[in-house]
Design an enzyme around this catalytic site. Sequence first.
Site, PDB file in Angstrom:
ATOM      1  N   ASP A 291      45.034  40.971  51.697  1.00  0.00           N
ATOM      2  CA  ASP A 291      44.319  39.693  51.589  1.00  0.00           C
ATOM      3  C   ASP A 291      44.668  38.904  50.330  1.00  0.00           C
ATOM      4  O   ASP A 291      44.403  37.725  50.247  1.00  0.00           O
ATOM      5  CB  ASP A 291      42.791  39.942  51.618  1.00  0.00           C
ATOM      6  N   HIS A 292      45.277  39.541  49.351  1.00  0.00           N
ATOM      7  CA  HIS A 292      45.562  38.855  48.085  1.00  0.00           C
ATOM      8  C   HIS A 292      46.931  38.173  48.107  1.00  0.00           C
ATOM      9  O   HIS A 292      47.041  36.978  47.869  1.00  0.00           O
ATOM     10  CB  HIS A 292      45.531  39.850  46.922  1.00  0.00           C
TER      11      HIS A 292
ATOM     12  N   ASP B 207      38.901  47.386  44.002  1.00  0.00           N
ATOM     13  CA  ASP B 207      38.655  45.974  43.754  1.00  0.00           C
ATOM     14  C   ASP B 207      37.251  45.862  43.164  1.00  0.00           C
ATOM     15  O   ASP B 207      36.318  46.500  43.658  1.00  0.00           O
ATOM     16  CB  ASP B 207      38.754  45.164  45.055  1.00  0.00           C
TER      17      ASP B 207
ATOM     18  N   ARG C 245      34.556  33.874  39.829  1.00  0.00           N
ATOM     19  CA  ARG C 245      35.166  33.934  38.492  1.00  0.00           C
ATOM     20  C   ARG C 245      35.788  32.601  38.113  1.00  0.00           C
ATOM     21  O   ARG C 245      36.447  31.977  38.959  1.00  0.00           O
ATOM     22  CB  ARG C 245      36.257  35.011  38.443  1.00  0.00           C
TER      23      ARG C 245
ATOM     24  N   SER D 126      38.297  42.172  36.645  1.00  0.00           N
ATOM     25  CA  SER D 126      38.840  42.896  37.798  1.00  0.00           C
ATOM     26  C   SER D 126      38.976  44.401  37.556  1.00  0.00           C
ATOM     27  O   SER D 126      38.844  44.888  36.439  1.00  0.00           O
ATOM     28  CB  SER D 126      40.207  42.333  38.149  1.00  0.00           C
TER      29      SER D 126
ATOM     30  N   ARG E 290      41.864  45.787  38.259  1.00  0.00           N
ATOM     31  CA  ARG E 290      43.313  46.014  38.307  1.00  0.00           C
ATOM     32  C   ARG E 290      43.747  47.005  37.234  1.00  0.00           C
ATOM     33  O   ARG E 290      43.592  46.776  36.038  1.00  0.00           O
ATOM     34  CB  ARG E 290      44.087  44.689  38.197  1.00  0.00           C
TER      35      ARG E 290
END
Length: 649
Positions: free
Chosen positions: A64-65, A119, A379, A539, A541
């Site tokens: 989806d990113h 996520d 964000r 995030s 990440r």
Amino acid sequence: MGLTVAEKIIKAHLVDGKMEKNAEIAIKIDQTLTQDATGTMAYLQFESMGLDRVKTEVSVSYVDHNTLQEDWKNMDDHRYLQSVAARYGIWFSRPGNGICHQVHLERFGLPGKTLLGSDSHTPTGGGLGMLAIGAGGLDVAVAMGGGAFHLIMPKIVGVKLTGRLKGAASAKDIILELLRRETVKGGVGNIYEYFGEGVASLQVTQRATICNMGAELGATTSLFPSDEKTKAFLEMRGRGNQWVSLQADPDASYDRIIEINLEELKPMIAQPHSPDNVVPVAQIAGLPVDQVVIGSCTNSSLEDLAAVASLVKGKVIDPRVSAGIAPGSRTTLLAAEKAGILGELIRAGFRILESACGPCIGMGFAPKSGGVSVRSFNRNFEGRSGTADAKVYLSSPETAAAAALTGCITDPNQFKMEKSNLDRYLAEGIAIAGDGMLIPPLPLKEAQEVVIERGPNIKPCPRPEPIANSVRLPVLLKTGDNISTDDIMPAGAKVLPLRSNIPEISKYVFTRLDPEFWKRAQEAGSCVIVGGSNYGQGSSREHAALAPMYLGVKAVLVKSFARIHKANLINYGILPLVFSNPEDYEQVDPKDELELNNIYAFLESGESELLINNRTKQKVIKVKLDVDERSRRILRAGGLVPYTKAGGK
Ligand code: MIC
Ligand code: SF4
């Protein structure tokens, strides 16, 4: 004593430790989710564990990113992810099927279950009464392999909702109000659990919006009880038989209680550049707006689209505004089409964007230079939209739609909301969009035949070098407070396609603060970063730890850390140190040389404080390593992978 909903779920999943305040605990994970930008590394780690199949009840890999396929890189990643999913018994949600959190809520989320996702907005599932936690990809890989998730037992903060929302006030305004009160670092170490008579009036999708943006509080997660609304949500999606009731005991006790009276709530808006910079919309009404975007995992449900449609019905957006809308999933898109909502949006002048993260992560639809963008997202860190000097405001879909119509920030209460067809439509049940986009796991025998596709964009994950016992590290960068992972490891259309290639993506570490950082780091060989409070917010990440590790960052010394980033630093063998006296932050400057001695004995001793020597200033500074015993062992081993390989649990 009675238990809260969170405690009930933790108790039922506890595999290690005691459910006591600040205790080290480990919980069993029922479900996992990954998305493509964090998924490639997570699956490379999973592959290296040498297992035949995931051991969870449900594991889903979403794309989806990285859906802008400017060249071959993103598609290489998609094919790798699809083949890994087929090989290891994982569901695969194809690009275009929707945003991971929205689709997971619709298709897999269940009250009482645990979900670990690579996520930070995984807590969206809390809207269904599940304990859904965001983590780094490596932790998710371990969970897919059947390993427990380790955490410090969070404090449970009760959020008591009274009354009902009035006028154009929406669920987003509840979480914006909470952010205004608690700030972006106020939730670290907390679970926010909602209770009170106001809960019953909120739909699951509204609850999901609140839990989603609870991530911006820095919270471990947020959740609601499971009640009749939860049952109705599941029934409408053909999963009513999976519903269970889940309520806090009447004598449950919370560490702290916050009360929000929904009757009094007005539309709120977060100003640039922080999700907690919140004021009532009315306070900044009239500010000219260049762009409006509705979507993201926070506000892209059918109910959100219906609210926008009922506001814009029969009107046209202001010619100065460029407006886009991204339905959260194809199911939502299809339902919006059937309910006549999509037509209203098209007629009003919205550009219909793909059901994906898109503009939220700077994947297209960037605002004009210096532009003002009002977004229904979560964000608004500086530069995240893709335009370095854009000013991003975060609001409800209703407030965003009002801005689209008037060309300036406007209290949506000024508009009459036309009744949409939604209620009539919902009564008939939601059709789930064609399942070709959600591919189920293969049976074991077939799965074992699958050959994993590894295009040239898939590079192996570099391994950490354990820190030496005594080191002298130059301070290569000193940052202020609230540095986000977007500051450490930027995302956006240009950088995200490099997520599977650590040597390449490392060149972007800290580029917003210092474009030459990566070169200086390579020259230095090893170094330390100094920062303020809430370092690494945002995030999940792990690239924000992995890429600095690759560049030789051995320690990060700050006033305080955000939860997931701290865990990621530990997983990649980087020492997360905290000033014992926050004033000592002033005693360290860029280019100073810090000396750390006898690190191994310190890690093994269990002592929490260490003296480090600022050789440049000839000063000794006291620092803390505020981590659990397991994390110390991981750091001693040089990271989670070497720790696990050596038999560590
Ligand atoms: C985000 O919203 O910042 C992201 C992109 O979804 C991240 C994950 C990532 O960086 O891949 C998150 O929230 O964890
Ligand atoms: Fe995607 Fe934005 Fe949600 Fe992150 S916050 S998962 S980028 S929609």
